[in-house]
Design a protein around this motif. Structure first.
Motif, short mmCIF file in Angstrom:
data_model
loop_
_atom_site.label_atom_id
_atom_site.label_comp_id
_atom_site.label_asym_id
_atom_site.label_seq_id
_atom_site.Cartn_x
_atom_site.Cartn_y
_atom_site.Cartn_z
N GLY B 239 19.86 -8.91 40.74
CA GLY B 239 19.62 -7.84 40.79
C GLY B 239 18.63 -7.20 39.31
N GLY B 240 19.39 -7.39 38.37
CA GLY B 240 18.92 -6.95 37.02
C GLY B 240 17.78 -7.68 36.87
N LEU B 241 18.30 -8.92 36.93
CA LEU B 241 16.95 -10.44 36.29
C LEU B 241 15.36 -10.05 36.83
CD1 LEU B 241 19.49 -13.28 35.41
CD2 LEU B 241 17.91 -11.58 33.98
N ARG B 242 15.71 -9.79 38.14
CA ARG B 242 15.02 -9.78 39.00
C ARG B 242 13.56 -8.54 39.00
NH1 ARG B 242 16.97 -13.15 44.30
NH2 ARG B 242 14.80 -11.67 45.78
N SER B 243 14.80 -7.37 38.41
CA SER B 243 14.50 -5.86 38.73
C SER B 243 12.67 -5.69 38.67
CB SER B 243 15.48 -5.01 37.68
OG SER B 243 14.46 -3.40 38.15
N ALA B 263 9.46 -9.92 35.77
CA ALA B 263 8.94 -8.95 36.92
C ALA B 263 7.36 -8.70 36.24
CB ALA B 263 9.92 -9.03 37.67
N SER B 264 7.58 -7.57 35.82
CA SER B 264 6.28 -7.07 35.57
C SER B 264 4.66 -7.69 34.94
CB SER B 264 6.77 -5.47 34.88
OG SER B 264 6.82 -5.79 33.30
N VAL B 265 5.61 -8.80 34.09
CA VAL B 265 5.34 -9.65 33.10
C VAL B 265 4.32 -10.56 34.58
CG1 VAL B 265 4.72 -11.61 32.27
CG2 VAL B 265 5.54 -9.45 30.92
N ILE B 266 4.85 -10.96 35.11
CA ILE B 266 4.34 -11.50 36.32
C ILE B 266 2.96 -10.58 37.51
CG2 ILE B 266 4.82 -12.78 38.91
CD1 ILE B 266 7.53 -13.22 37.56
N TYR B 267 3.28 -9.33 37.06
CA TYR B 267 2.00 -8.58 38.12
C TYR B 267 0.93 -8.12 37.44
CZ TYR B 267 0.72 -5.02 40.85
OH TYR B 267 -0.05 -4.03 42.12
N LYS B 268 1.84 -8.34 36.11
CA LYS B 268 0.07 -7.65 35.48
C LYS B 268 -0.68 -9.78 34.95
CE LYS B 268 2.36 -4.16 31.56
NZ LYS B 268 2.55 -3.81 31.32
N GLN B 269 -0.26 -10.42 35.24
CA GLN B 269 -0.83 -11.53 35.16
C GLN B 269 -1.67 -11.75 36.05
OE1 GLN B 269 -1.55 -12.28 31.58
NE2 GLN B 269 0.24 -11.84 30.64
N TYR B 270 -0.42 -11.30 37.26
CA TYR B 270 -1.43 -11.73 38.59
C TYR B 270 -2.76 -10.61 38.96
CZ TYR B 270 -2.33 -10.40 43.51
OH TYR B 270 -2.60 -10.04 44.59
N GLN B 271 -2.20 -9.37 38.16
CA GLN B 271 -3.67 -8.76 38.53
C GLN B 271 -4.94 -8.53 37.08
OE1 GLN B 271 -2.00 -4.55 37.60
NE2 GLN B 271 -2.90 -3.80 39.22
#
Lengths: 274, 307
Positions: B239-243, B263-271
């Motif tokens: 859970g913590g690693l994917r948070s 996980a937030s980097v993934i979202y930012k790069q996607y955006q």
């Protein structure tokens, strides 16, 4: 001995109030304040008690967005949980009853589903190829795919407690696989189905990440997305923000009040098997 | 013997092919796997497998161009992205460590003879069921540096509270603390299940032998609740690693990049439209999760067998 326990109890209750009750009390109090007092962000008794007005304001905001979101979330939760129950019970039934060369692979897949973080953009790519990106059915299938592992584990653990003699009796009476499963086994799973439904509904209802990625857009917003968008748009209207938080806390609260035992059973059983 | 008689009526309905007959024989047919396998395969396996290829491309949603390991090179060269990896590890270790310790203590407390046990169990567990976004937004307000309830209360005690979410050195840990607040109920629940399953005679025997509360905790509960510990550690690490949602609701990775995780980097790069880079982040996350969780669970489970 007994006095010590009372002292410990008092400390525990006191701490629990400070750590766990105060944040929820804060949500409720802020949700019923007027805008001016709510913006102070303090923990105080509301000077003007206006729950109804805040409720109406938050519901009417952005063309009744919250109502649409609640409808969307309800559809999403009900549909994905219904599909999940049937599909994962079927898998768990055969997985538990029959040992073949597939068994190892499927057990591996179930564990992989629990551990591996889903690859976001490739999933969007697949959904787009299927024409399911930005659609409710697409998101429903996503929730099913990501929830399967957990549900299969729960069902498998429970099915192992159903004696095989029951299957054999049904087969002797001429039941085929479908009839055996849907008429004999599935009704016996009632208690674990309730557990799966309750736990999984709470998961899906609270899910923020998957709707964010796979179902963007205002007309499709779920309650979690709406709440998140509210937080950036209504930075000055904390009373409405907290009324929104309060409203989306109510469905899990109802689940908790009615199904406390089931949730606890499901969470621990699923967790320990995993 | 019974099965062969049973299947005769079913067989007559089947086409006479031998393979079909063999398949029809089992009351547990393989095609029961099929509907789930299709959904799971298409929406989980295919994206996971193709992510390895797409992470090697410069990719817009319409076309992708193979560029080798450039995305990974960029990922590990850009300090903001590397720090995301470090933060992910810190976040996972801190949250799962605290969940183990606090969960075990709470479980011991909540299985002992104290007043209002039901109330305490409910109140500790309820946050698990509440919306993460709701919890995140609530604590963002409570942690407001000047007006927030936490710092106001600390001021009453004469302590000058930090800017929990605005100070770069505290932001990540503050979010981790809220994660523990929300998740410790599940850890407690798992530990309670573990402790309750320990036979009561062990405690009685220990008491007869003159063991105090500490001894029975140290010598009975701790070793016998081992499998619960394994579960809590593994679950909270995954859970913590994917948070993502809690961090996104509270800080969006800020201030600066000081609370960014993979996980937030993934979202930012996607955006930002860098789909290849975003997918490379996904593969890195996949590698981190499996590299930590698989050996750890194997190790912990083996130790258990030896005991």
């Amino acid at each position: 001995m007994t006095r010590k326990n009372h002292l410990l109890s008092a400390v525990a209750i006191g701490l629990s109030v400070v750590v766990f009750v105060v944040p929820f009390a804060f949500i409720v109090l802020t949700a019923v304040k007027d805008q001016q007092q709510a913006s102070l962000l303090d923990f105080s008794w509301p000077a003007h008690f206006q729950p109804v007005r805040n409720f109406i304001d938050v519901v009417e905001a952005r063309d009744y967005m919250l109502i649409i979101a609640f409808i969307n979330s309800t559809i999403l939760t009900a549909a994905s949980v219904a599909v999940l129950v049937v599909l994962s019970a079927m898998v768990a039934f055969v997985l538990q009853r029959r040992r073949t060369r597939w068994t190892g692979l499927i057990n591996f897949m179930v564990l992989a589903g629990l551990i591996i973080p889903p690859a976001v953009v490739p999933t969007i790519w697949v959904l787009q190829k299927l024409g399911l990106f930005r659609t409710m059915p697409g998101l429903i299938m996503i929730e099913v795919a990501f929830g399967l592992s957990f549900c299969v584990l729960l069902f498998r653990a429970f099915i192992s407690t159903i004696p095989r003699e029951l299957d054999e009796a049904a087969i002797i009476d001429g039941a085929g696989p479908l009839r055996l499963f849907f008429r004999v086994i599935l009704p016996l799973l009632r208690s674990v189905i309730v557990t799966v439904v309750v736990v999984q509904s709470v998961f899906v209802f609270n899910d923020f990440t998957n709707p964010l990625y796979f179902l963007p857009g205002d007309e499709n917003a779920t309650v979690q997305l709406t709440l998140y968008n509210f937080s950036s748009q209504f930075t000055t209207q904390y009373n409405l923000l907290f009324m929104n938080i309060l409203l989306i806390t109510i469905p899990p609260l109802i689940m908790f009040l009615f199904f406390n035992r089931r949730i606890v059973a499901g969470m621990t059983a699923g967790a320990i098997k995993g | 013997m019974a099965t062969s008689t049973v299947h005769r009526p079913a067989r007559t309905r089947e086409p006479v092919s031998a393979a079909a007959r063999r398949r029809a024989k089992s009351p547990y047919p393989h095609w029961f796997y099929l509907p789930a396998a299709v959904v799971y395969g298409v929406l989980f396996i295919v994206p996971t497998v193709t992510s390895f290829y797409f992470s090697l491309t410069r990719w817009s949603i319409f076309d992708s161009k193979f560029i080798g390991f450039d995305n990974y090179v960029l990922f590990f060269r850009e300090p903001a992205l590397v720090s995301g990896l470090v933060h992910t590890l810190i976040y996972a270790v801190v949250t799962s460590g605290l969940k183990v310790v606090l969960g075990l203590l709470l479980a011991v407390l909540l299985t002992s003879q104290i007043v209002a046990r039901g109330y305490l169990r409910s109140v500790v567990f309820f946050p698990v069921l509440v919306s993460t976004i709701g919890v995140g937004l609530t604590f963002t307000v409570l942690m407001n540096p000047e007006r927030g309830l936490i710092n106001q209360s600390l001021a009453v005690l004469g302590i000058d509270g930090p800017g929990w979410l605005t100070d770069p050195s505290y932001a990540l840990l503050s979010v981790a603390l809220v994660d523990v607040w929300k998740g410790v109920g599940l850890a407690t629940l798992i530990y309670i299940a573990g402790i309750v399953s320990i036979p009561q005679e062990y405690f009685e025997a220990a008491r007869v032998d003159g063991a105090g509360a500490w001894d029975s905790f140290r010598r009975i509960i701790l070793p016998l609740a081992r499998s619960a510990t394994v579960t809590v550690v593994i679950l909270s690490l995954i859970g913590g690693l994917r948070s993502f949602d809690l961090i996104w609701a509270m800080t969006r990775g800020g201030p600066g990049f000081t609370s960014d995780v993979i996980a937030s980097v993934i979202y930012k790069q996607y955006q930002a439209g860098f789909y290849g880079l975003s997918t490379a982040g996904n593969v890195v996350l996949f590698a981190v999760v499996t590299a930590i969780v698989l050996p750890l669970s194997r190790f912990l489970n083996r130790r258990e067998v030896e005991l």
